[in-house]
Design an enzyme around this catalytic site. Structure first.
Site, mmCIF file in Angstrom:
data_model
loop_
_atom_site.group_PDB
_atom_site.id
_atom_site.type_symbol
_atom_site.label_atom_id
_atom_site.label_comp_id
_atom_site.label_asym_id
_atom_site.label_seq_id
_atom_site.Cartn_x
_atom_site.Cartn_y
_atom_site.Cartn_z
ATOM 1 N N GLU A 248 1.816 -10.160 0.380
ATOM 2 C CA GLU A 248 2.174 -8.739 0.316
ATOM 3 C C GLU A 248 3.673 -8.608 0.589
ATOM 4 O O GLU A 248 4.316 -9.555 1.058
ATOM 5 C CB GLU A 248 1.361 -7.930 1.342
ATOM 6 C CG GLU A 248 1.548 -6.419 1.178
ATOM 7 C CD GLU A 248 0.458 -5.584 1.848
ATOM 8 O OE1 GLU A 248 -0.489 -6.144 2.420
ATOM 9 O OE2 GLU A 248 0.566 -4.340 1.771
ATOM 10 N N HIS B 269 1.419 -8.885 -3.651
ATOM 11 C CA HIS B 269 0.444 -7.802 -3.420
ATOM 12 C C HIS B 269 1.267 -6.536 -3.200
ATOM 13 O O HIS B 269 1.686 -6.215 -2.086
ATOM 14 C CB HIS B 269 -0.420 -8.118 -2.197
ATOM 15 C CG HIS B 269 -1.482 -7.094 -1.942
ATOM 16 N ND1 HIS B 269 -2.692 -7.089 -2.571
ATOM 17 C CD2 HIS B 269 -1.517 -6.012 -1.116
ATOM 18 C CE1 HIS B 269 -3.436 -6.075 -2.147
ATOM 19 N NE2 HIS B 269 -2.732 -5.400 -1.263
ATOM 20 N N ASP C 80 0.849 -1.202 0.000
ATOM 21 C CA ASP C 80 0.000 0.000 0.000
ATOM 22 C C ASP C 80 0.878 1.244 0.000
ATOM 23 O O ASP C 80 2.100 1.162 0.106
ATOM 24 C CB ASP C 80 -0.968 -0.015 1.200
ATOM 25 C CG ASP C 80 -0.240 0.075 2.536
ATOM 26 O OD1 ASP C 80 0.895 -0.430 2.634
ATOM 27 O OD2 ASP C 80 -0.798 0.652 3.491
ATOM 28 N N ASP D 216 0.247 -17.227 -4.407
ATOM 29 C CA ASP D 216 1.058 -16.290 -5.188
ATOM 30 C C ASP D 216 0.154 -15.566 -6.178
ATOM 31 O O ASP D 216 0.126 -15.869 -7.373
ATOM 32 C CB ASP D 216 2.183 -17.047 -5.916
ATOM 33 C CG ASP D 216 3.081 -16.085 -6.679
ATOM 34 O OD1 ASP D 216 3.034 -14.863 -6.391
ATOM 35 O OD2 ASP D 216 3.823 -16.545 -7.574
HETATM 36 O O1 G3I Z 1 -2.488 -10.003 18.674
HETATM 37 C C1 G3I Z 1 -3.027 -11.252 18.234
HETATM 38 C C2 G3I Z 1 -2.536 -12.369 19.107
HETATM 39 O O2 G3I Z 1 -3.005 -12.168 20.412
HETATM 40 C C3 G3I Z 1 -3.020 -13.699 18.524
HETATM 41 O O3 G3I Z 1 -2.455 -14.743 19.246
HETATM 42 C C4 G3I Z 1 -2.597 -13.819 17.066
HETATM 43 C C5 G3I Z 1 -3.127 -15.069 16.400
HETATM 44 O O4 G3I Z 1 -2.883 -15.049 15.024
HETATM 45 O O5 G3I Z 1 -3.084 -12.716 16.340
HETATM 46 C C6 G3I Z 1 -2.590 -11.497 16.808
HETATM 47 O O6 G3I Z 1 -3.049 -10.452 16.005
HETATM 48 C C7 G3I Z 1 -2.498 -10.362 14.709
HETATM 49 C C8 G3I Z 1 -1.859 -9.022 14.540
HETATM 50 O O7 G3I Z 1 -1.402 -8.893 13.242
HETATM 51 C C9 G3I Z 1 -0.679 -8.808 15.500
HETATM 52 O O8 G3I Z 1 0.397 -9.622 15.157
HETATM 53 C C10 G3I Z 1 -3.624 -10.556 13.710
HETATM 54 O O9 G3I Z 1 -4.124 -11.869 13.784
HETATM 55 C C11 G3I Z 1 -3.127 -10.284 12.327
HETATM 56 O O10 G3I Z 1 -4.220 -10.270 11.421
HETATM 57 C C12 G3I Z 1 -2.413 -8.950 12.270
HETATM 58 O O11 G3I Z 1 -1.843 -8.833 11.004
HETATM 59 C C13 G3I Z 1 -1.319 -7.556 10.661
HETATM 60 C C14 G3I Z 1 -2.019 -7.033 9.408
HETATM 61 O O12 G3I Z 1 -1.429 -5.824 9.008
HETATM 62 C C15 G3I Z 1 -3.506 -6.803 9.599
HETATM 63 O O13 G3I Z 1 -3.721 -5.843 10.576
HETATM 64 C C16 G3I Z 1 0.158 -7.753 10.378
HETATM 65 O O14 G3I Z 1 0.832 -8.098 11.587
HETATM 66 C C17 G3I Z 1 0.753 -6.489 9.782
HETATM 67 O O15 G3I Z 1 2.066 -6.788 9.357
HETATM 68 C C18 G3I Z 1 -0.079 -5.998 8.611
HETATM 69 O O16 G3I Z 1 0.426 -4.767 8.212
HETATM 70 C C19 G3I Z 1 -0.072 -4.211 7.006
HETATM 71 C C20 G3I Z 1 -0.509 -2.781 7.350
HETATM 72 O O17 G3I Z 1 -1.608 -2.822 8.227
HETATM 73 C C21 G3I Z 1 -0.856 -1.985 6.086
HETATM 74 N N1 G3I Z 1 0.252 -2.056 5.144
HETATM 75 C C22 G3I Z 1 0.583 -3.404 4.758
HETATM 76 C C23 G3I Z 1 1.039 -4.209 5.960
HETATM 77 C C24 G3I Z 1 1.481 -5.611 5.576
HETATM 78 O O18 G3I Z 1 0.454 -6.464 5.221
HETATM 79 O O1 9MR Z 2 -3.833 -3.362 -0.014
HETATM 80 C C1 9MR Z 2 -4.106 -3.441 1.371
HETATM 81 C C2 9MR Z 2 -2.915 -4.019 2.096
HETATM 82 O O2 9MR Z 2 -1.798 -3.164 1.971
HETATM 83 C C3 9MR Z 2 -3.236 -4.319 3.540
HETATM 84 O O3 9MR Z 2 -2.207 -5.045 4.146
HETATM 85 C C4 9MR Z 2 -4.508 -5.113 3.655
HETATM 86 C C5 9MR Z 2 -4.937 -5.365 5.086
HETATM 87 O O4 9MR Z 2 -5.136 -4.180 5.759
HETATM 88 O O5 9MR Z 2 -5.562 -4.466 2.979
HETATM 89 C C6 9MR Z 2 -5.321 -4.280 1.609
HETATM 90 O O6 9MR Z 2 -6.419 -3.639 1.056
HETATM 91 C C7 9MR Z 2 -7.535 -4.468 0.839
HETATM 92 C C8 9MR Z 2 -8.614 -4.151 1.836
HETATM 93 O O7 9MR Z 2 -8.202 -4.443 3.150
HETATM 94 C C9 9MR Z 2 -9.868 -4.932 1.506
HETATM 95 N N1 9MR Z 2 -10.251 -4.698 0.119
HETATM 96 C C10 9MR Z 2 -9.234 -5.060 -0.861
HETATM 97 C C11 9MR Z 2 -7.963 -4.288 -0.601
HETATM 98 C C12 9MR Z 2 -6.815 -4.755 -1.521
HETATM 99 O O8 9MR Z 2 -7.091 -4.686 -2.808
#
Ligand code: G3I
Ligand code: 9MR
Length: 585
Positions: free
Chosen positions: A557, A502, A189, A548
């Site tokens: 991603e 992604h 993103d 993939d």
């Molecule tokens: O905190 C809970 C923990 O208590 C539990 O045991 C565990 C089980 O899976 O989950 C934990 O929460 C997770 C959280 O990350 C903290 O690690 C969530 O399941 C998991 O969905 C969450 O994922 C994060 C994701 O964003 C969605 O919020 C990733 O760590 C994080 O790297 C990712 O970051 C995104 C940014 O928001 C937007 N830009 C892209 C980036 C990479 O995808």
């Molecule tokens: O592109 C977004 C990515 O960078 C984030 O990690 C992810 C989770 O927050 O979300 C992606 O955006 C998606 C959105 O959450 C749901 N609709 C589709 C988007 C991607 O095309």
């Protein structure tokens, strides 16, 4: 730039007959293959391949593409890997140290992917992993001289950013326009998040602090190449300059993120024109900022002539952010109703306090910061964006000789050694010979493997225990192909590798190959994106739950905090392994 939407963007969606069939067959096919690090090994490294359990009890290593056997060996007994749904045996060919190009051969199976043994095998991937940050630079065009085929127009100038209502203050009411350019896009993103920038930029600076010689000689062909700073530091500075603009000069508080209200579409940066906001000041942002600025202040200090005043400015910024966090210790990120982008929310900031205090202490030597670190109560865990206590201990270990009796030296050694020992135990017990345990397959699992390896590299530097270096090597082997999918998770590196990350530029640029040097998130069973994906995941098993496809933000991603440990670990293995071109300890 005219969108050149062609082959690549159509491929996954149309699911052309051949790739679709290949995907459907992939889990079974992956089980029946020999898995190995597809780049290779330094001569003095531990060298393992993973072989499916079957009739064969022995293996050979041949010169690639020939029948010339250079090594024979016995396969270790089969072990079950429940997270991968299979049973495998390890082939140990550590004794093979002669440079060359090889394959592992087992009767009844296809030969392994080819790999090299050589003194500099990780230098190209290390350079590419840093260059990936350049490719994700915000607010600038990438010119052809430095970006080649991936040249693109500038996007997101971020010189007119709005203060969101959640971030309003007396001097900067909602709607105030501020300038906050530069930085790296966080991931696939186009937003910028301080918490994630913190661990990322620190990890790059830590790589420089630990292996300066390797980076001082590196030419990344970025616009700043050839100036007085090593290229890695030039790249880090691009982001540090942005981070500095995220601090409110009125009070030292730091905005949590700079973002659109909603994620951009899958377009190139110059096509993304939504308004940008700074959102809410948080304790986590202030502490990540303080830790990184304190670190950067000492790293840039020797370059005072080239960047006059920068080191002092960073330290002052770190101290102001620290003060703000002390005065506002429990301001957690709360996603405003009108904002839908990444959160990086964290309601336990005790580790962030410990880390920021440790970096301020190392840089200033002021014992008050060591006291504030609360060392006896601070754990050491494998780092991630949400859990940063391990970074404090790694920094203390790195600087322990200059800190003397001002720190509890035994405690520092114990924290690193204990965590390394626990990772090494997991490595020894695992069927695939990796540190990854079933619970480690989370969003960004590839980076878990590499952050584990980063800890182990510190363990090795501290204790000299060879098994820590070998277990760290296994983390890199995992990321480059010795995993349940037999896939390299780094774009552009390996023979079976991610083609559809992604990553908005990789999806939208019309170029078949994705931007190289990026580590993709990797398998994890959550499949939070499955409703956004037109095709099914390969498998539901934790170690194989990967797709993939450009749709798969939960498994495919790219992200700056995942690439940073790839930079660290490729440097560490290159520098620490006997027989490496730039071996140092
Ligand atoms: O905190 C809970 C923990 O208590 C539990 O045991 C565990 C089980 O899976 O989950 C934990 O929460 C997770 C959280 O990350 C903290 O690690 C969530 O399941 C998991 O969905 C969450 O994922 C994060 C994701 O964003 C969605 O919020 C990733 O760590 C994080 O790297 C990712 O970051 C995104 C940014 O928001 C937007 N830009 C892209 C980036 C990479 O995808
Ligand atoms: O592109 C977004 C990515 O960078 C984030 O990690 C992810 C989770 O927050 O979300 C992606 O955006 C998606 C959105 O959450 C749901 N609709 C589709 C988007 C991607 O095309």
């Amino acid at each position: 730039m005219t969108p050149r939407r062609s082959l690549k963007s159509l491929l996954p969606l149309a699911c052309l007959a051949l790739p679709c069939a290949a995907w459907a067959a992939a889990p079974q096919a992956a089980s029946a293959t020999i898995k190995v690090n597809q780049l290779g090994f330094l001569p003095g490294a531990a060298k393992f391949a993973v072989v499916p359990d079957g009739k064969a009890a022995s293996f050979t290593v041949v010169q690639a593409g020939t029948d010339t056997v250079v090594k024979t060996g016995t396969l270790a007994p089969g072990k079950a890997a429940p997270e991968a749904g299979d049973k495998v045996r390890l082939a140990d060919f550590t004794g093979l140290a002669t440079p060359g190009r090889y394959q592992v051969r087992v009767a009844g199976l296809p030969d392994s992917p080819p790999f090299d043994i050589g003194p500099a095998v990780f230098q190209p991937v290390n350079a590419a992993a840093i260059k990936a940050f350049y490719f994700n630079r915000n607010s600038t065009a990438l010119d052809e001289k430095h970006a080649g085929a991936y040249a693109r127009a500038a996007g997101h100038p971020d010189t007119r950013v709005l203060v969101h209502a959640s971030a309003a203050s007396p001097a900067r009411p909602a709607g105030t326009v501020i300038s906050s350019p530069k930085g790296w896009y966080d991931a696939g993103d186009y937003n910028k998040y301080i918490v994630n920038s913190g661990i990322t930029t620190y990890t790059l600076l830590a790589a420089f602090e630990d292996f300066p010689e390797l980076f001082k000689g590196q030419d990344l062909n970025i616009p700043e190449s050839g100036n007085a700073l090593p290229d890695l530091l030039d790249e880090a500075l691009w982001n540090l300059e942005w981070m500095l603009t995220m601090q409110d000069p009125a009070d030292g508080g730091v905005y949590h993120k700079l973002t659109n209200l909603k994620f951009d579409g899958m377009v190139m940066p110059d096509q993304a024109r939504e308004p940008r906001y700074v959102v809410q000041k948080t304790t986590a942002a202030a502490l990540n900022f303080a830790a990184v600025m304190a670190t950067a202040s000492r790293v840039f200090a020797p370059y005072e002539q080239h960047v006059p005043g920068l080191s002092a400015k960073m330290l002052a910024a770190a101290k102001a952010a620290w003060q703000w966090a002390r005065a506002n210790p429990g301001v957690y990120y709360q996603q405003p109703k009108d904002v839908a982008t990444g959160e990086y929310g964290d309601k336990d900031v005790s580790d962030e306090f410990g880390w920021a205090a440790a970096e301020l202490f190392i840089t200033t030597k002021d014992p008050a910061y060591y006291g504030a670190m609360k060392a006896p109560a601070l754990k050491a865990t494998v780092p991630s964006w949400a859990q940063v206590d391990g970074l404090a201990w790694m920094s203390l270990a790195r600087h322990r000789k200059t800190l003397g009796s001002a720190v509890d030296q035994a405690l520092v050694a114990n924290r690193i050694d204990t965590l390394s020992a626990s990772l090494a135990r997991g490595w020894k017990a695992s069927a695939y010979g990796i540190t990854m345990q079933p619970a480690d397959y989370v969003w960004g699992s590839s980076a878990v493997a590499l952050n584990q390896a980063m800890v182990l590299a510190h363990g090795y530097r501290l204790t000299g225990k060879r098994e820590y270096l070998d277990a760290a090597q296994a983390g890199l082997d995992y990321a480059l192909g010795r995993n349940a999918l037999g896939t390299s998770f780094v774009t552009g590196f390996g023979t079976k590798l991610p083609l559809h990350p992604h990553h908005r530029p990789s999806e939208a640029d019309g170029i078949a190959a994705p931007v190289p040097g990026w580590l993709v998130g990797g398998p994890q069973p959550g499949q939070q994106d499955k409703n956004d994906c037109p095709v099914a995941y390969l498998s539901a098993l934790p170690a194989k739950s990967w797709l993939d496809h450009g749709c798969s933000y939960a498994s495919n991603e790219v992200a700056i905090n995942w690439n940073a440990p790839l930079v660290y670990v490729t440097a560490a293995i290159q520098a620490l392994t006997p027989g490496g071109a730039s071996t140092q300890h």
